[in-house]
Write an enzyme that holds these catalytic residues in place. Sequence first.
Site, short mmCIF file in Angstrom:
data_model
loop_
_atom_site.label_atom_id
_atom_site.label_comp_id
_atom_site.label_asym_id
_atom_site.label_seq_id
_atom_site.Cartn_x
_atom_site.Cartn_y
_atom_site.Cartn_z
N HIS A 72 -30.22 -2.89 3.84
CA HIS A 72 -31.81 -2.10 4.37
C HIS A 72 -31.04 -0.81 5.22
O HIS A 72 -30.30 -1.05 6.02
CB HIS A 72 -32.38 -3.32 5.28
CG HIS A 72 -33.25 -3.94 4.50
ND1 HIS A 72 -34.23 -4.99 5.08
CD2 HIS A 72 -33.21 -4.24 3.00
CE1 HIS A 72 -34.63 -5.45 4.08
NE2 HIS A 72 -34.30 -5.36 2.75
N TYR A 201 -41.32 -5.46 12.36
CA TYR A 201 -41.40 -5.87 13.65
C TYR A 201 -42.56 -5.59 14.30
O TYR A 201 -43.01 -4.40 14.12
CB TYR A 201 -40.06 -5.37 14.60
CG TYR A 201 -38.96 -5.79 14.09
CD1 TYR A 201 -38.16 -5.24 13.24
CD2 TYR A 201 -38.21 -6.87 15.10
CE1 TYR A 201 -36.88 -5.98 13.12
CE2 TYR A 201 -37.04 -7.34 14.85
CZ TYR A 201 -36.44 -6.77 13.62
OH TYR A 201 -35.15 -7.02 13.63
N PRO A 293 -33.77 -13.52 20.17
CA PRO A 293 -33.22 -13.25 18.80
C PRO A 293 -33.97 -11.56 18.28
O PRO A 293 -33.57 -11.13 17.15
CB PRO A 293 -33.91 -13.98 17.93
CG PRO A 293 -35.11 -14.71 18.57
CD PRO A 293 -34.47 -14.68 20.18
N LYS A 297 -29.09 -9.87 17.03
CA LYS A 297 -27.72 -9.67 17.77
C LYS A 297 -26.84 -11.00 17.97
O LYS A 297 -25.59 -10.96 17.96
CB LYS A 297 -27.83 -9.03 19.07
CG LYS A 297 -28.22 -7.72 19.03
CD LYS A 297 -27.24 -6.68 18.26
CE LYS A 297 -27.58 -5.38 17.90
NZ LYS A 297 -27.82 -5.10 16.37
N TYR A 385 -29.54 -1.04 16.73
CA TYR A 385 -29.89 -2.03 15.81
C TYR A 385 -28.76 -2.41 14.63
O TYR A 385 -28.18 -3.61 14.37
CB TYR A 385 -31.08 -1.61 15.05
CG TYR A 385 -31.87 -2.44 14.13
CD1 TYR A 385 -32.54 -3.51 14.68
CD2 TYR A 385 -31.37 -2.65 12.60
CE1 TYR A 385 -32.95 -4.71 14.08
CE2 TYR A 385 -32.02 -3.55 12.07
CZ TYR A 385 -32.71 -4.65 12.70
OH TYR A 385 -33.48 -5.58 11.96
P1 FAD Z 1 -23.02 -22.03 16.77
O1 FAD Z 1 -23.34 -21.36 15.44
O2 FAD Z 1 -23.96 -22.61 17.59
O3 FAD Z 1 -21.85 -22.86 16.31
C1 FAD Z 1 -21.15 -23.80 17.14
C2 FAD Z 1 -20.90 -24.91 16.53
O4 FAD Z 1 -20.11 -25.88 17.63
C3 FAD Z 1 -21.76 -25.93 15.84
O5 FAD Z 1 -21.48 -26.17 14.56
C4 FAD Z 1 -21.86 -27.10 16.78
O6 FAD Z 1 -22.33 -28.21 16.08
C5 FAD Z 1 -20.34 -27.16 17.21
N1 FAD Z 1 -20.22 -28.04 18.45
C6 FAD Z 1 -20.90 -27.93 19.51
N2 FAD Z 1 -20.46 -28.87 20.42
C7 FAD Z 1 -19.30 -29.29 20.15
C8 FAD Z 1 -18.25 -30.13 20.68
N3 FAD Z 1 -18.62 -30.59 21.69
N4 FAD Z 1 -17.42 -30.59 19.66
C9 FAD Z 1 -17.41 -30.13 18.66
N5 FAD Z 1 -18.15 -29.17 17.85
C10 FAD Z 1 -19.23 -28.79 18.68
N6 FAD Z 1 -29.66 -14.95 15.90
C11 FAD Z 1 -30.16 -13.96 15.26
O7 FAD Z 1 -29.54 -13.14 15.26
N7 FAD Z 1 -31.46 -14.15 14.65
C12 FAD Z 1 -31.91 -15.36 14.60
O8 FAD Z 1 -32.92 -15.16 13.76
C13 FAD Z 1 -31.35 -16.40 15.20
N8 FAD Z 1 -32.05 -17.37 15.31
C14 FAD Z 1 -31.58 -18.62 15.88
C15 FAD Z 1 -32.32 -19.79 15.95
C16 FAD Z 1 -31.69 -21.06 16.56
C17 FAD Z 1 -32.50 -22.22 16.62
C18 FAD Z 1 -30.46 -20.83 17.51
C19 FAD Z 1 -30.07 -22.08 18.02
C20 FAD Z 1 -29.76 -19.42 17.04
C21 FAD Z 1 -30.49 -18.38 16.61
N9 FAD Z 1 -29.70 -17.26 16.58
C22 FAD Z 1 -30.12 -16.31 15.97
C23 FAD Z 1 -28.35 -17.06 17.08
C24 FAD Z 1 -27.31 -17.34 15.97
O9 FAD Z 1 -27.55 -18.17 15.07
C25 FAD Z 1 -26.04 -17.68 16.97
O10 FAD Z 1 -25.80 -16.46 17.78
C26 FAD Z 1 -24.77 -17.72 16.09
O11 FAD Z 1 -25.17 -19.25 15.31
C27 FAD Z 1 -23.71 -18.02 17.13
O12 FAD Z 1 -22.57 -18.58 16.29
P2 FAD Z 1 -21.49 -19.52 17.06
O13 FAD Z 1 -20.55 -19.91 16.05
O14 FAD Z 1 -20.97 -18.91 18.31
O15 FAD Z 1 -22.22 -20.81 17.63
C1 DHB Z 2 -34.11 -12.38 11.61
C2 DHB Z 2 -34.09 -12.45 12.79
C3 DHB Z 2 -34.02 -11.72 13.92
O1 DHB Z 2 -34.04 -12.01 14.94
C4 DHB Z 2 -34.09 -10.27 13.44
O2 DHB Z 2 -34.29 -9.76 14.49
C5 DHB Z 2 -34.45 -10.03 12.13
C6 DHB Z 2 -34.20 -11.02 11.21
C7 DHB Z 2 -34.22 -13.38 10.38
O3 DHB Z 2 -34.13 -14.51 10.48
O4 DHB Z 2 -34.28 -12.96 9.16
#
Ligand code: FAD
Ligand code: DHB
Length: 390
Positions: A72, A201, A293, A297, A385
Amino acid sequence: MHVPVAIIGCGPSGLLLSHLLHVQGIDSVILERKDRAYVEGRIRAGVLEMGTVGLMERVGVDARMKREGIIHGGIYISVNGKRQHVNIEELTGGATVMIYGQTEVTKDLIQARLDHGGEIVFEAEDVSLHDIETAKPRVRYVKDGNPVELTCDYIAACDGFHGVGRQTMPSSKLKTYEKVYPFGWLGVLAKAKPVADELIYASHDRGFALCSMRSESVVRHYVQVPSSEKIEDWSDDRFWNELRLRLGEADAELVNEGEVFEKSIAPLRSFVAEPLSHGRLFLAGDAGHIVPPTGAKGLNLAASDVHYLSEALIGKFKQNRDDLLETYSDTALARVWKAERFSWWMTSMLHTFDDHHDFDGRIRKAELEYILSSKAGLTTLAENYVGLPY
Ligand code: FAD
Ligand code: DHB
């Protein structure tokens, strides 16, 4: 057993770090609390910055993303039903984003890790970190009821907001910054055609809405809801109706309803922990910081953190350099804070707050109007963005 780098967490940050080290010949083990199906099924983000795409390319896990991801070059911003296109590609001199779900990123990275003989211990229970201030840290966990201990040179806590990594850091060494918003996002995944060719948005007096997508036949839509809202109170019909109201009459006509196969509410929070390292323990991704969200980012920050952390670890293992490890926290946080600012700014400009009719509410409205009418304003939005440079 000894491993150079013990990685806690099999989310995008842990997986990408493990790959980045692997391509430089550095071994790691990933310890994950949940099982593989759970990790692969978790629905989250959907927009990848080019920097994140570049890291997937660098580790050679880009084939399916290139095939199925959608590029996009812009977004739409709708204000009370009036939609404006923001040509991000033009404003940034050619930068774009990739629409590819975090679920798919995770699946691709897990499969590639296993194909390359990488070790991921799923269902590792009671992970605990020890001796992080010494040259020989240890990680203990329980697998199938049996206690296991690893020694390692470094520990990367990629274990998300509720993980054990940040909790192991001495609280006297840690400063945290937090802002909790009085609303969440109710998100649905549905089998339907996207509303438009790019994301919308929508800022509306009834609250924010976002029309996103995962493919030409799967949509991801969100509406702002109060933090107290219960998912049981949101039937599919109520969701579609509310979405249409927030898009305004013309765009409401373009909403295609379809079978909803996931529905959940996520709270919105800004959070940063400083520093991101202590002794031989390093935090990356959600373990160290959370963004609301708006602006997508979270996942992309996880990717930039592990870029910096992998460079630092490679510097240590290949050239015995300590400097990049010592500066990792400052380097990563400089980018994190800019994304925190952007996510907070987008959240405050586009959402409805209780002070809608007060001074602060009016200022936010004026700011949005200004940004949308100014090339300088739109350029600021666009360059953040697509992601600031690493
Ligand atoms: P995570 O993806 O959280 O991975 C951490 C991992 O560590 C998990 O698999 C967990 O099970 C594991 N873990 C935790 N504790 C332990 C432990 N004690 N021992 C072993 N393993 C453990 N970002 C966006 O940009 N857009 C979105 O729409 C968006 N939606 C989201 C919706 C939700 C419900 C959440 C929670 C987050 C969302 N985010 C979104 C944020 C984005 O998904 C996260 O920033 C991203 O997943 C970060 O990646 P990470 O690997 O740091 O952490
Ligand atoms: C999505 C999530 C976001 O937070 C965003 O800014 C744009 C797209 C998504 O889940 O597709």
